[in-house]
Design a protein around this motif. Structure first.
Motif, PDB file in Angstrom:
ATOM      1  N   ARG A 188     -60.156 -59.292 -51.610  1.00  0.00           N
ATOM      2  CA  ARG A 188     -60.096 -58.480 -52.824  1.00  0.00           C
ATOM      3  C   ARG A 188     -58.858 -57.593 -52.826  1.00  0.00           C
ATOM      4  O   ARG A 188     -58.581 -56.938 -51.824  1.00  0.00           O
TER       5      ARG A 188
ATOM      6  N   VAL B 164     -65.772 -61.425 -44.111  1.00  0.00           N
ATOM      7  CA  VAL B 164     -66.494 -62.680 -43.956  1.00  0.00           C
ATOM      8  C   VAL B 164     -67.830 -62.371 -43.289  1.00  0.00           C
ATOM      9  O   VAL B 164     -67.882 -61.649 -42.295  1.00  0.00           O
TER      10      VAL B 164
ATOM     11  N   LEU C 138     -71.779 -67.052 -44.783  1.00  0.00           N
ATOM     12  CA  LEU C 138     -72.681 -66.756 -45.907  1.00  0.00           C
ATOM     13  C   LEU C 138     -71.862 -66.380 -47.134  1.00  0.00           C
ATOM     14  O   LEU C 138     -72.113 -66.855 -48.235  1.00  0.00           O
ATOM     15  N   THR C 139     -70.900 -65.496 -46.921  1.00  0.00           N
ATOM     16  CA  THR C 139     -69.983 -65.142 -48.012  1.00  0.00           C
ATOM     17  C   THR C 139     -68.619 -64.855 -47.413  1.00  0.00           C
ATOM     18  O   THR C 139     -68.499 -64.581 -46.213  1.00  0.00           O
ATOM     19  N   GLU C 140     -67.650 -64.871 -48.303  1.00  0.00           N
ATOM     20  CA  GLU C 140     -66.283 -64.611 -47.862  1.00  0.00           C
ATOM     21  C   GLU C 140     -65.562 -64.012 -49.081  1.00  0.00           C
ATOM     22  O   GLU C 140     -65.589 -64.573 -50.158  1.00  0.00           O
ATOM     23  N   THR C 141     -65.036 -62.823 -48.907  1.00  0.00           N
ATOM     24  CA  THR C 141     -64.453 -62.135 -50.057  1.00  0.00           C
ATOM     25  C   THR C 141     -63.076 -61.584 -49.710  1.00  0.00           C
ATOM     26  O   THR C 141     -62.931 -60.873 -48.711  1.00  0.00           O
TER      27      THR C 141
ATOM     28  N   HIS D  52     -60.571 -66.201 -44.054  1.00  0.00           N
ATOM     29  CA  HIS D  52     -61.153 -67.156 -45.012  1.00  0.00           C
ATOM     30  C   HIS D  52     -60.993 -68.607 -44.594  1.00  0.00           C
ATOM     31  O   HIS D  52     -61.125 -69.513 -45.385  1.00  0.00           O
TER      32      HIS D  52
ATOM     33  N   GLU E 159     -68.498 -72.437 -42.968  1.00  0.00           N
ATOM     34  CA  GLU E 159     -69.807 -72.094 -43.533  1.00  0.00           C
ATOM     35  C   GLU E 159     -70.272 -70.662 -43.301  1.00  0.00           C
ATOM     36  O   GLU E 159     -71.335 -70.425 -42.718  1.00  0.00           O
TER      37      GLU E 159
ATOM     38  N   THR F 154     -77.319 -59.674 -40.719  1.00  0.00           N
ATOM     39  CA  THR F 154     -76.030 -60.382 -40.794  1.00  0.00           C
ATOM     40  C   THR F 154     -75.032 -59.781 -39.808  1.00  0.00           C
ATOM     41  O   THR F 154     -75.250 -58.701 -39.269  1.00  0.00           O
TER      42      THR F 154
ATOM     43  N   ALA G 266     -70.717 -59.265 -39.811  1.00  0.00           N
ATOM     44  CA  ALA G 266     -69.545 -59.430 -40.670  1.00  0.00           C
ATOM     45  C   ALA G 266     -68.282 -58.999 -39.936  1.00  0.00           C
ATOM     46  O   ALA G 266     -68.312 -58.091 -39.107  1.00  0.00           O
TER      47      ALA G 266
END
Ligand SMILES: Cc1cc2nc3c(=O)[nH]c(=O)nc-3n(C[C@H](O)[C@H](O)[C@H](O)COP(=O)(O)OP(=O)(O)OC[C@H]3O[C@@H](n4cnc5c(N)ncnc54)[C@H](O)[C@@H]3O)c2cc1C
Length: 463
Positions: free
Chosen positions: A303, A221, A298-301, A292, A296, A270, A272
């Motif tokens: 995998r 994240v 920026l991105t959340e992945t 997750h 808000e 950033t 993370a």
């Protein structure tokens, strides 16, 4: 200085007779490509590169260098950040021709030659669904990593690489081959696990393996750097509550390529929080939920991947040929203040840089602090500042940034350093890496095994 100036042709011819590998001299077609090491800062000109293919070659090269009073640099994977695996005017004993890895799946043991890379060990062990905890970039050398300690994604679950080391075959300063283990020479084995480059040339390692993968789940994240405290709070909570089968990292970074691409004082830096789940895949969703559930980002992945793919994920980003500086330390509390300082440092970085934390604890904390020369396992986290650049003219700015960044974090750090991420040299530095007691014990070992300091291209424990 060419070898012809320092050696007579007859003695080189004698070495050639005993040596099955390749002897590469200045002026040879392969000389320039063979003298390159990972960190482009270390642009040195050895008098001879002895590329070994077997233990006898290593012994012959050590004896030859000693007879001719030449400095020895030992090269495994060539990733020493300080450039210890090359030298000016001496002999590079290069083990890149010794990369065999053999796995005994029934006993869960791997035998690894001294020039092997992590990717070779990872691949061979994964053939049987096994792995040894190693570092996170496939082209790093097993030897240098192991002799320093070996941190990586499996450390909370299975310990550092040294915690899984069963034995080392070592060519000593007088050109003998010794098998070193807890049974054969426990004191030297103690020193090899954390200060190993000081005591000889490791021609083979035996490692304990564990069932790992093949599938693993990762989650990352990413927040804008202004949310450094939110990220630190998440990382802090996870590192206290997450099971040991999860690797956890907190990373403050400029965007790839460095300087801000968007306007504003902090550009597009950033922060993370990352995790790798090595537990049962049916628990992954539950264990990674916190990553997750964030507001808000920026991105959340999240995998699903394989262990092998994960282990090679950073290989291109960390490719050979760039200039690099790093400095690491240990700490107990990734506090809000620490997060503020790290965010400030990343925001003023001159280029592509990061400050990263990895959670320790778990299996790393299950081994007594004085069980090996390695120092730092008692701390809850490792922290390191890293910076890449290309132009020689930028060396000073980038190195100065790395030093200033770690100075800003110093009030938050604990004792000891990981030997593999310290570039600065000198007795005081080495003493600080190991602490007073271990340093004195290492000096006694050095006096016993290498009184002439033949192996000195390393964080050197002087006899
Ligand atoms: C891209 C990159 C990623 C990294 N990632 C990690 C990581 O995830 N975890 C981690 O713990 N560390 C990591 N490191 C640090 C790494 O462990 C050290 O740089 C390590 O020394 C590299 O080992 P090498 O064999 O490639 O290096 P080399 O430059 O070949 O050698 C490093 C040192 O070990 C000595 N040495 C090498 N081979 C032998 C041998 N066979 N016998 C005796 N001495 C030997 C050399 O003389 C030198 O002093 C990373 C470094 C880089 C550059």
């Amino acid at each position: 200085m060419s070898i012809a100036q320092t050696l007579d042709v007859a003695s080189l011819g004698k070495l050639q007779k005993d040596f099955r590998g390749q002897l590469i001299l200045p002026g040879d077609r392969q000389y320039d490509s063979s003298r390159v090491v990972w960190n482009a800062i270390a642009d040195r000109h050895p008098a001879l590169i002895a590329r070994c293919t077997r233990v006898e070659d290593v012994i012959a090269a050590v004896r030859f260098a000693r007879e001719h009073d030449l400095v020895i640099a030992v090269r495994g994977g060539g990733h020493s950040v300080a450039g210890f695996s090359t030298c000016d005017g001496g002999v590079v004993i290069d083990l890149s021709g010794m990369r065999a890895v053999t796995v005994d799946p029934a006993r869960r043991i791997a035998r690894v030659e001294g020039g092997a890379l992590l990717e070779q060990l990872d691949r061979a062990a994964q053939e049987y669904g096994l792995a040894c905890p190693v570092g996170v970039v496939g082209h790093t050398g097993v030897a240098g990593l192991t002799l320093g300690g070996g941190m990586g994604r499996l450390q909370r679950k299975h310990g550092y690489t040294i915690d899984n080391l069963l034995s080392v075959d070592v060519v000593t300063a007088d050109g003998a081959l010794e098998h070193v283990s807890d049974d054969d020479d426990p004191e030297l084995f103690w020193g090899m696990r954390g200060a190993g480059a000081n005591f000889g040339i490791a021609t083979a390692f035996e490692f304990r393996l564990h069932p790992v993968g093949p599938n693993v789940t990762t989650a990352v994240v990413v927040f804008p750097i202004d949310r450094a405290r939110d990220a630190a709070a998440l990382y802090r909570d996870l590192s206290r509550s997450a099971p040991d089968y999860m690797h956890l990292a907190l990373n403050f970074a400029t965007a790839p390529g460095g300087r801000a691409a968007t306007p504003g004082p902090r550009g597009n830096a950033t922060v993370a929080v990352g995790a790798v789940h090595f537990g049962d895949s049916k628990d992954a969703e539950r264990d990674l939920r916190r990553l997750h559930d964030q507001i808000e980002p920026l991105t959340e992945t999240v995998r699903a991947t394989t262990y092998l793919a994960l282990q090679k994920m950073s290989d291109d980003e960390m490719a050979w040929g760039k200039r690099f500086y790093m400095k690491g330390a240990f700490l107990d509390d990734p506090s809000d203040t620490l997060a503020d300082r790290a965010a400030e440092q990343v925001a003023v970085a001159p280029g592509e840089c990061s400050i990263g934390l990895w959670a320790q604890g778990g299996a790393t904390a299950n081994v007594a602090a004085d069980a090996m020369a390695f120092t730092g396992r008692g701390a809850a986290h490792w922290v390191g500042a890293e910076v890449f650049w290309v132009e020689k003219e930028q060396d000073r700015d980038h190195i100065a940034w790395g030093r200033a960044a770690m100075l800003a974090l110093k009030p938050h750090t604990t004792a000891g350093n990981y030997v593999n991420d310290i570039v600065e040299q000198g007795d005081d530095i080495v003493r600080a890496i190991y602490g007073d007691r271990k340093y004195e014990r290492l000096r006694a070992l050095k006096r016993a095994h290498d009184p002439d300091n033949v192996f000195r291209m390393n964080q050197n424990v002087r006899p």
